[in-house]
Scaffold this motif. Structure first.
Motif, PDB file in Angstrom:
ATOM      1  N   GLY A  78      19.697   9.830 -28.715  1.00  0.00           N
ATOM      2  CA  GLY A  78      20.475  10.428 -29.794  1.00  0.00           C
ATOM      3  C   GLY A  78      20.888  11.862 -29.525  1.00  0.00           C
ATOM      4  N   THR A  79      21.745  12.381 -30.410  1.00  0.00           N
ATOM      5  CA  THR A  79      22.191  13.777 -30.287  1.00  0.00           C
ATOM      6  C   THR A  79      21.785  14.554 -31.537  1.00  0.00           C
ATOM      7  OG1 THR A  79      24.353  13.237 -31.201  1.00  0.00           O
ATOM      8  CG2 THR A  79      24.171  13.279 -28.794  1.00  0.00           C
ATOM      9  N   PHE A  80      21.672  15.858 -31.370  1.00  0.00           N
ATOM     10  CA  PHE A  80      21.155  16.737 -32.423  1.00  0.00           C
ATOM     11  C   PHE A  80      22.030  17.976 -32.518  1.00  0.00           C
ATOM     12  CE2 PHE A  80      17.912  14.079 -30.757  1.00  0.00           C
ATOM     13  CZ  PHE A  80      17.088  13.749 -31.822  1.00  0.00           C
ATOM     14  N   GLU A  81      22.108  18.506 -33.724  1.00  0.00           N
ATOM     15  CA  GLU A  81      22.935  19.707 -33.921  1.00  0.00           C
ATOM     16  C   GLU A  81      22.118  20.990 -33.801  1.00  0.00           C
ATOM     17  OE1 GLU A  81      24.314  18.077 -37.451  1.00  0.00           O
ATOM     18  OE2 GLU A  81      26.234  17.428 -36.615  1.00  0.00           O
ATOM     19  N   ARG A  82      20.939  20.991 -34.426  1.00  0.00           N
ATOM     20  CA  ARG A  82      20.096  22.192 -34.369  1.00  0.00           C
ATOM     21  C   ARG A  82      18.979  21.950 -33.355  1.00  0.00           C
ATOM     22  NH1 ARG A  82      18.315  22.984 -40.450  1.00  0.00           N
ATOM     23  NH2 ARG A  82      18.133  20.725 -40.328  1.00  0.00           N
ATOM     24  N   THR A  83      19.005  22.672 -32.247  1.00  0.00           N
ATOM     25  CA  THR A  83      17.967  22.463 -31.239  1.00  0.00           C
ATOM     26  C   THR A  83      17.315  23.796 -30.870  1.00  0.00           C
ATOM     27  OG1 THR A  83      19.347  22.767 -29.273  1.00  0.00           O
ATOM     28  CG2 THR A  83      19.377  20.584 -30.276  1.00  0.00           C
ATOM     29  N   PHE A  84      16.014  23.740 -30.615  1.00  0.00           N
ATOM     30  CA  PHE A  84      15.256  24.923 -30.202  1.00  0.00           C
ATOM     31  C   PHE A  84      14.667  24.650 -28.820  1.00  0.00           C
ATOM     32  CE2 PHE A  84      14.732  27.754 -33.892  1.00  0.00           C
ATOM     33  CZ  PHE A  84      15.378  26.993 -34.858  1.00  0.00           C
ATOM     34  N   ARG A 127      19.110  21.321 -18.850  1.00  0.00           N
ATOM     35  CA  ARG A 127      19.916  20.242 -18.261  1.00  0.00           C
ATOM     36  C   ARG A 127      19.546  18.898 -18.880  1.00  0.00           C
ATOM     37  NH1 ARG A 127      22.913  21.999 -14.149  1.00  0.00           N
ATOM     38  NH2 ARG A 127      22.461  24.174 -13.670  1.00  0.00           N
ATOM     39  N   ALA A 128      18.264  18.724 -19.127  1.00  0.00           N
ATOM     40  CA  ALA A 128      17.820  17.464 -19.746  1.00  0.00           C
ATOM     41  C   ALA A 128      18.199  17.422 -21.226  1.00  0.00           C
ATOM     42  CB  ALA A 128      16.307  17.317 -19.578  1.00  0.00           C
ATOM     43  N   LEU A 129      18.239  18.593 -21.850  1.00  0.00           N
ATOM     44  CA  LEU A 129      18.579  18.642 -23.288  1.00  0.00           C
ATOM     45  C   LEU A 129      20.073  18.399 -23.528  1.00  0.00           C
ATOM     46  CD1 LEU A 129      17.349  21.443 -25.729  1.00  0.00           C
ATOM     47  CD2 LEU A 129      19.651  20.543 -25.864  1.00  0.00           C
ATOM     48  N   LYS A 130      20.890  18.876 -22.595  1.00  0.00           N
ATOM     49  CA  LYS A 130      22.353  18.891 -22.801  1.00  0.00           C
ATOM     50  C   LYS A 130      22.936  17.562 -23.333  1.00  0.00           C
ATOM     51  CE  LYS A 130      26.676  20.215 -20.641  1.00  0.00           C
ATOM     52  NZ  LYS A 130      27.388  20.417 -19.379  1.00  0.00           N
ATOM     53  N   PRO A 131      22.570  16.406 -22.751  1.00  0.00           N
ATOM     54  CA  PRO A 131      23.158  15.162 -23.271  1.00  0.00           C
ATOM     55  C   PRO A 131      22.772  14.873 -24.720  1.00  0.00           C
ATOM     56  CG  PRO A 131      21.983  14.798 -21.187  1.00  0.00           C
ATOM     57  CD  PRO A 131      21.682  16.194 -21.609  1.00  0.00           C
TER      58      PRO A 131
END
Ligand SMILES: NC(=O)C1=CN([C@@H]2O[C@H](COP(=O)(O)OP(=O)(O)OC[C@H]3O[C@@H](n4cnc5c(N)ncnc54)[C@H](OP(=O)(O)O)[C@@H]3O)[C@@H](O)[C@H]2O)C=CC1
Ligand SMILES: CC(C)(CO)C(=O)C(=O)O
Length: 453
Positions: free
Chosen positions: A181-187, A200-204
């Motif tokens: 899935g994708t997320f809008e607010r990420t820390f 790099r792993a978070l980007k997708p």
């Protein structure tokens, strides 16, 4: 009017208030407590360690404060959301209706107030923030590379220990490969040397109109922006103390500065919403138009933390050691000179006063800042830095290159020499490889290097 946004006007007042806090009573902690945080002593020992006046204790744990936290936790998700929505509407009503999906340039103009928060790196900092957000009704999803930690959270929840909270929150947790899935607010809350791999792993998983907040030490925002774009990168500075204890267990040790700001210092609905979110964790959170000033301020302070980690003693004990203050002052001045050459104005926080470490600062001001930093650190149950913990307890590589490396390279680029910082980097590496013990003698050696020049 000072030309700032309404939300920013409170900044000076907040800092004054924090400076006043610094004058509260000092606790007394030692290496024993740090080892305790590693599980080698029962936690009750820490509670016995507090000063005589339980109402003030060490200035962090006040009974009314715990009540406030419990009260916040009781507020329903709907109430919190409604409150935030009202705030957001007051500032930019038009933004609510029109979140434009699929256009990264829309990210800072949109207001993302709902949807799960993704915490990437659920250790000391990520775990503390995740639990705080979850307590106020946010949906939070955790990702961590440590499979045992993920499994423990999935099986038993994430337990936060320490003077402010003592609870377990149930949160979905994944290893990076298992997340969907994708997320809008990420820390992003990994150590600085893991930033590149993590982002790099978070980007997708980052929505096109989403953003990444770096709750880390160092200039990680630059690395993050290189991968996901500056438009999707939000600046953040954290100075509260926390420790990863064991799978599923994090210790939140005490309050510290929390600051957010857009990288270019601009106002935006999303930074206002983020500021409101951070205030739910740290009521004294600050919204700034000079986030780089805080990040460089932390680099100056951080270099002092690396120096304290050359010894086996606590941060407060080392900073309290009058004998080494001239050396530590010159070390801090070296980093301050690099920030100055780079055109950054470091900001004060938690007892650290950048002007106390500028060339020609009066000695009294420098001593006062040292005393205030000592007082701040004595109030936190985190007696030793994360650097020391990596060296002494977790026996692993530190963030030294990722944090101090940019100071040295920026110094070189501007023709500012950084011999003391470079020596600290080399010494930390020697400790990492077991070729140098943790000892006050390391500070004496650093001092000798200086006098030999
Ligand atoms: N702890 C503190 O008091 C403070 C820390 N900071 C800063 O905050 C940042 C985070 O520190 P902290 O929380 O202490 O660190 P921790 O080691 O406690 O937490 C980081 C977590 O991220 C995991 N991780 C590592 N690489 C990845 C990856 N690629 N993807 C997902 N997870 C990953 C780590 O697993 P593993 O352990 O297996 O590597 C670990 O569980 C650092 O920059 C630190 O300097 C700032 C202020 C205070
Ligand atoms: C000590 C602390 C919490 C700053 O006060 C820190 O940043 C660290 O341990 O890395």
């Amino acid at each position: 009017m000072d030309g700032r946004e309404p939300g920013r006007r409170g900044e000076a007042a907040q800092l004054v208030e924090r400076a006043e806090d610094l004058r509260q009573g000092a606790g007394d902690r030692s290496r024993r407590l740090a080892r305790l945080l590693d599980g080698k002593l029962p936690l009750d020992a820490a509670r016995r360690h507090r000063t005589a006046d339980p109402a003030k204790a060490d200035g962090r744990f006040r009974p009314d404060e715990r009540d406030e936290c419990r009260h916040a936790a009781r507020l329903s998700r709907r109430r919190q959301f409604r409150r935030l929505l009202r705030k957001v509407r007051r500032r930019d009503g038009s933004a609510l209706g029109g979140r434009r999906r699929g256009d990264p340039r829309a990210a800072r103009g949109s207001v993302v107030v709902s949807g799960p928060i993704l915490i990437w790196g659920a250790g000391a900092i990520g775990g503390t923030l995740a639990a705080a957000f979850a307590r106020t009704g946010e949906e939070v999803v955790l990702v961590d590379a440590a499979a045992d930690h993920v499994m423990a959270i999935e099986a038993h929840g994430l337990t936060i220990e320490g003077p402010i909270f003592g609870d377990t929150v149930r949160l979905p947790a994944f290893t990076p490969e298992a997340l969907r899935g994708t997320f809008e607010r990420t820390f992003l809350c990994v150590k600085a040397h893991h930033t590149n791999a993590a982002i790099r792993a978070l980007k997708p998983h980052l929505a096109e109109d989403g953003f990444v907040v770096s709750a880390q030490n160092g200039l990680n925002e630059r690395v993050i922006a290189d991968t996901v774009g500056a438009e999707r990168t939000v600046g953040c500075f954290v100075n509260f103390g926390a420790d990863y204890l064991a799978p599923g267990h994090v210790h939140y040790s005490g309050h510290g500065a929390v600051v957010v700001g857009e990288l270019d210092g601009s106002a935006s609905p999303r930074i206002d919403a983020l500021y409101a979110l951070m205030q739910r964790f740290e009521p004294k959170a600050v919204l700034t138009d000079n986030i780089w000033g805080y990040l460089w301020g932390k680099l100056v302070y951080g270099t002092l933390l690396f120096a304290t980690a050359l010894t086996d003693d606590s941060i407060a004990d080392v900073l309290d050691e009058r004998r080494f203050r001239p050396l530590l002052t010159r070390l801090a001045q070296e980093v301050g000179a690099v920030a100055d050459a780079a055109g950054v104005k470091p900001e004060p926080f938690d007892g650290f006063d950048p002007l106390a470490f500028s060339p020609g600062a009066d000695k009294e001001r420098t001593e006062r800042s040292f005393d205030d930093m000592v007082a701040h650190n004595r109030r936190s149950e985190k007696s030793h830095s994360g650097i020391w913990r990596d060296l002494a307890i977790r026996k692993r590589a530190t963030e030294v290159d990722a944090q101090l490396g940019p100071i040295v390279s920026t110094g070189h680029a501007h023709g500012v020499p950084t011999p003391l910082t470079e020596r600290v980097v080399a010494m930390i590496h020697e400790i990492e490889t077991g070729d140098r013990p943790l000892d006050f003698a390391n500070l004496s050696e650093l001092e000798n290097l200086e006098t030999a020049r």
